[in-house]
Design an enzyme around this catalytic site. Structure first.
Site, PDB file in Angstrom:
ATOM      1  N   HIS A  36      79.367  44.096  54.233  1.00 22.02           N
ATOM      2  CA  HIS A  36      78.342  43.715  55.194  1.00 22.02           C
ATOM      3  C   HIS A  36      78.793  44.085  56.603  1.00 22.02           C
ATOM      4  CE1 HIS A  36      80.706  40.215  56.319  1.00 22.02           C
ATOM      5  NE2 HIS A  36      80.586  39.640  55.126  1.00 22.02           N
ATOM      6  N   HIS A  39      82.457  43.304  57.716  1.00 24.05           N
ATOM      7  CA  HIS A  39      83.520  44.188  57.205  1.00 24.05           C
ATOM      8  C   HIS A  39      83.513  45.518  57.965  1.00 24.05           C
ATOM      9  CE1 HIS A  39      82.434  41.802  53.429  1.00 24.05           C
ATOM     10  NE2 HIS A  39      83.606  41.338  53.815  1.00 24.05           N
ATOM     11  N   CYS A 144      90.365  26.174  47.859  1.00 27.90           N
ATOM     12  CA  CYS A 144      89.053  26.781  48.120  1.00 27.90           C
ATOM     13  C   CYS A 144      89.080  28.210  47.591  1.00 27.90           C
ATOM     14  CB  CYS A 144      88.718  26.784  49.614  1.00 27.90           C
ATOM     15  SG  CYS A 144      87.220  27.749  49.952  1.00 27.90           S
ATOM     16  N   CYS A 147      88.157  30.949  50.204  1.00 29.82           N
ATOM     17  CA  CYS A 147      89.273  31.388  51.066  1.00 29.82           C
ATOM     18  C   CYS A 147      90.451  31.897  50.241  1.00 29.82           C
ATOM     19  CB  CYS A 147      89.791  30.239  51.922  1.00 29.82           C
ATOM     20  SG  CYS A 147      88.641  29.590  53.116  1.00 29.82           S
ATOM     21  N   CYS A 161      84.760  23.031  52.670  1.00 30.61           N
ATOM     22  CA  CYS A 161      85.380  24.082  53.475  1.00 30.61           C
ATOM     23  C   CYS A 161      84.371  24.541  54.523  1.00 30.61           C
ATOM     24  CB  CYS A 161      85.778  25.254  52.583  1.00 30.61           C
ATOM     25  SG  CYS A 161      86.157  26.736  53.533  1.00 30.61           S
ATOM     26  N   HIS A 164      83.076  28.178  53.899  1.00 31.20           N
ATOM     27  CA  HIS A 164      82.312  28.534  52.700  1.00 31.20           C
ATOM     28  C   HIS A 164      81.280  27.497  52.286  1.00 31.20           C
ATOM     29  CE1 HIS A 164      85.736  31.320  52.581  1.00 31.20           C
ATOM     30  NE2 HIS A 164      84.801  32.142  52.186  1.00 31.20           N
ATOM     31  N   LYS A 312      75.029  30.675  64.417  1.00 32.76           N
ATOM     32  CA  LYS A 312      76.371  30.621  63.863  1.00 32.76           C
ATOM     33  C   LYS A 312      76.414  31.510  62.633  1.00 32.76           C
ATOM     34  CE  LYS A 312      79.788  27.762  65.064  1.00 32.76           C
ATOM     35  NZ  LYS A 312      80.195  28.940  65.781  1.00 32.76           N
ATOM     36  N   LYS A 315      76.580  33.570  56.057  1.00 30.92           N
ATOM     37  CA  LYS A 315      76.856  34.723  55.220  1.00 30.92           C
ATOM     38  C   LYS A 315      75.555  35.340  54.701  1.00 30.92           C
ATOM     39  CE  LYS A 315      79.767  36.308  51.586  1.00 30.92           C
ATOM     40  NZ  LYS A 315      80.626  37.364  51.799  1.00 30.92           N
TER      41      LYS A 315
HETATM   42  O1  ME8 Z   1      89.781  37.970  53.676  1.00 36.05           O
HETATM   43  N1  ME8 Z   1      82.537  39.203  61.803  1.00 36.05           N
HETATM   44  O2  ME8 Z   1      88.746  39.700  52.576  1.00 36.05           O
HETATM   45  P1  ME8 Z   1      87.217  39.527  53.007  1.00 36.05           P
HETATM   46  C1  ME8 Z   1      83.560  40.047  61.943  1.00 36.05           C
HETATM   47  N2  ME8 Z   1      90.778  40.025  50.999  1.00 36.05           N
HETATM   48  N3  ME8 Z   1      84.362  40.403  60.924  1.00 36.05           N
HETATM   49  C2  ME8 Z   1      84.116  39.892  59.723  1.00 36.05           C
HETATM   50  C3  ME8 Z   1      83.050  38.992  59.494  1.00 36.05           C
HETATM   51  C4  ME8 Z   1      82.241  38.648  60.616  1.00 36.05           C
HETATM   52  N4  ME8 Z   1      81.199  37.844  60.533  1.00 36.05           N
HETATM   53  N5  ME8 Z   1      83.070  38.648  58.195  1.00 36.05           N
HETATM   54  C5  ME8 Z   1      84.108  39.327  57.631  1.00 36.05           C
HETATM   55  C6  ME8 Z   1      89.779  38.883  52.872  1.00 36.05           C
HETATM   56  N6  ME8 Z   1      84.730  40.089  58.548  1.00 36.05           N
HETATM   57  C7  ME8 Z   1      91.058  39.288  52.177  1.00 36.05           C
HETATM   58  C8  ME8 Z   1      91.907  40.084  53.148  1.00 36.05           C
HETATM   59  S1  ME8 Z   1      94.109  41.437  53.784  1.00 36.05           S
HETATM   60  C9  ME8 Z   1      95.654  41.571  53.174  1.00 36.05           C
HETATM   61  C10 ME8 Z   1      93.242  40.490  52.612  1.00 36.05           C
HETATM   62  C11 ME8 Z   1      85.876  40.976  58.330  1.00 36.05           C
HETATM   63  O3  ME8 Z   1      86.457  40.476  52.139  1.00 36.05           O
HETATM   64  C12 ME8 Z   1      87.094  40.481  59.097  1.00 36.05           C
HETATM   65  O4  ME8 Z   1      88.004  41.537  59.255  1.00 36.05           O
HETATM   66  O5  ME8 Z   1      86.823  38.113  53.028  1.00 36.05           O
HETATM   67  C13 ME8 Z   1      87.671  39.479  58.118  1.00 36.05           C
HETATM   68  O6  ME8 Z   1      89.013  39.191  58.407  1.00 36.05           O
HETATM   69  C14 ME8 Z   1      87.517  40.250  56.822  1.00 36.05           C
HETATM   70  O7  ME8 Z   1      86.242  40.914  56.964  1.00 36.05           O
HETATM   71  C15 ME8 Z   1      87.518  39.343  55.603  1.00 36.05           C
HETATM   72  O8  ME8 Z   1      87.194  40.126  54.486  1.00 36.05           O
END
Ligand code: ME8
Length: 531
Positions: A36, A39, A144, A147, A161, A164, A312, A315
């Site tokens: 999304h 990411h 969780c 997370c 959480c 989430h 806010k 997701k």
């Molecule tokens: O946490 N705004 O993966 P994940 C900005 N697999 N960036 C965002 C965002 C938002 N609203 N939502 C997500 C994980 N991100 C683990 C990581 S690393 C060794 C393992 C981005 O798929 C942001 O970079 O939940 C966040 O840290 C990441 O997606 C979380 O991706």
């Protein structure tokens, strides 16, 4: 950070370029769903920096990838009636196609289910065990799955959480533990002695404050499910998904499989992460490396959260818009530019269609797009589309010098801002040059010069300057708008790929070859209508 290629027309020729690697990473994303906007936000920011560093002449290694183990991914597979492996294999192309559509220039893409990752992960954990950094204990806590982390009661809101929105599960198991608590002092020393280890500073202070309160040992294995890397000495256990995931940065760089490569690439220069996962990167990850006496990454940069419609982060709202929808309307350049320009990188920021259309029209369609079409049209009309000879020093006047000075200042500010990962600021600086070039057109009025034969050489000089300015813009903006930059480069009659040039070789004024044949073409950024 040295700025190679900060060379004005009084430059010093080629800078000698030592081997200068720059290894940067994004998080590896969970394969529980498709990508999304959030990411893409992190990943585009990393790509912008990667492309900029390449133009500085560095040997860039840019890594992204997918985090495929753990309960979160296993459960989403189960919900689809697939094995985790089938599910992740189906999902990976959904990610890479978005990255392709956004023109990502990553050098590697790691999946944590690859052998090149799993085997080195076992080696790493075995080495921790051999050094007595791991012991067997029992654990009771609240987990969780969203997370993939244990939560303390004070981290919950109404028992749920806050990230989430559901209650964590009670878990009671025998787990292996990593002796994290013993690293608190060394970590504090690290943050205190290396102000750039956690950036921006506000985040560093948060981490420092929390670590000063002390650390607990960390549960690093699970026995209640098996979708993960087995603990090598006790295969009933799988390695905790976060330990597995963090190690991607080292395994993709050759840890445990290619010593020469690891030697060359490690440590990472910067890990880009969202603020949600800063703790893992700023505390657990360096402690794991310290435990094996491995070098630490130089910077962990935690950016803010993207929000949609001023609300806010939710997701469902965030996933309601796919990056594809926006790329379709604004192109990948428009997408990249908007998110990097509009949002202050360290802080939370907002997306709306209205703001995106307004920014696209003002900066890309008007400022840059109109400048390019005006300049190229005038060269076509007045000079048959052919670039004249570059001006000599004596042919340059005050207005010309001011344009050149603005470029020099904008370039330096942009380079400095990017060295500090101030991404929006970097683009603001770049646009000072774009706007100045527009003002220069109004100041020197080429259409008036064209009416007077006695001003023929002056007309050539100003149009040369403007075409050369477009060339310098193509170069310095190619990291953020790679398509339009390449297009502009070609319209100026230049050969090859602008992304393969360097500031040292091409960053000076007066390098646009005489007699190049230019092309006007269609608008670089067609205006977007309000609806
Ligand atoms: O946490 N705004 O993966 P994940 C900005 N697999 N960036 C965002 C965002 C938002 N609203 N939502 C997500 C994980 N991100 C683990 C990581 S690393 C060794 C393992 C981005 O798929 C942001 O970079 O939940 C966040 O840290 C990441 O997606 C979380 O991706």
């Amino acid at each position: 950070m040295p700025v190679l290629g900060l060379l004005g027309e009084r430059g010093h020729g080629k800078a000698s370029m030592p081997y200068d690697k720059f290894y940067l990473t994004t998080p590896i994303y969970y394969l529980n769903d498709v990508p999304h906007l959030g990411h893409a936000y992190t990943t585009v920011a990393a790509d912008f920096v990667a492309r900029w560093r390449r133009l500085e002449g560095r040997q860039v290694h840019f890594l992204t990838g997918t985090d495929e183990h753990g309960q979160k991914v296993a459960r989403s597979a189960e919900a689809k009636g697939l094995s985790p492996r089938e599910w992740t294999d189906q999902l990976v192309p959904r990610w890479t196609e978005v990255w392709d559509a956004l023109d990502l220039s990553n050098d590697d893409f790691i999946r944590t289910t690859e052998t090149r990752h799993e085997e080195p992960v076992k080696k790493f954990v075995q080495a921790l065990y051999d050094r007595d950094q791991i012991y067997l204990g029992s654990y009771e806590g609240l987990y969780c799955v969203g997370c993939e982390a244990f939560k303390t009661p004070d981290e919950l809101v109404d028992g749920k959480c806050p990230l989430h929105g559901f209650a964590p599960e009670v878990v009671k198991e025998d787990n292996y533990f990593f002796r994290l608590a013993g690293f608190a002092d060394r970590l504090i020393e690290l943050y205190e002695n290396n102000p750039r280890f956690v950036m921006p500073e506000s985040r560093r202070n948060e981490v420092l404050g929390k670590v000063r309160q002390g650390l607990d040992d960390l549960s690093i294995s699970r026995v209640s499910f098996d979708w993960g890397v087995p603990v090598p000495w006790d295969e009933k256990h799988v390695i905790y998904v976060w330990i597995d995931a963090l190690l991607n940065y080292a395994t993709a760089a050759g840890y445990g499989s290619d010593d020469e490569m690891f030697e060359r690439l490690w440590p990472a220069d910067i890990h880009f992460v969202g603020k949600d996962i800063l703790w893992f990167h700023a505390v657990i990850w360096p402690a794991m490396l310290m435990a094996l006496d491995l070098p630490l990454p130089k910077t962990v940069f935690a950016h803010g959260y993207l929000q949609v419609g001023g609300e806010k982060m939710s997701k469902s709202k965030l996933t309601g818009i796919s990056p594809h929808d926006l790329i379709e309307s604004f192109g990948s350049d428009g997408y990249r530019y908007f998110f990097m320009r509009e949002l202050s990188f360290g802080q939370d920021g907002n997306f709306s269609w209205e703001a995106m259309a307004a920014r696209y029209n003002s900066d890309l369609a008007n400022d840059l797009g109109n400048l390019a079409s005006r300049v190229l049209s005038m060269i076509h009309r007045y000079l048959d589309g052919v670039i004249p000879s570059p001006p000599s020093d004596s042919e340059i006047d005050e207005a010309d010098l001011r344009l050149r000075d603005t470029h020099r200042a904008a370039f330096k500010e942009m380079a400095d801002a990017l060295a500090d990962v101030e991404i929006g600021e970097a683009l603001k600086s770049a646009w000072a040059f774009v706007r100045k070039a527009n003002a220069y057109v109004e100041e020197v009025t080429p259409w008036a010069l064209a009416k007077d034969d006695a001003q023929r050489r002056r007309l050539e000089v100003v149009l040369y300057q403007l075409a050369d300015a477009l060339r310098l813009m193509a170069l310095m903006l190619s990291p953020i708008i790679p398509h339009a930059a390449q297009d502009l480069w070609e319209r100026l009659g230049l050969a090859g790929a602008v992304r393969q040039r360097t500031f040292a070789d091409d960053g000076r004024w007066g390098m646009l070859p005489e007699s190049s044949r230019t092309e006007v073409g269609t608008p670089l950024f067609p205006r977007i209508e309000a609806d």
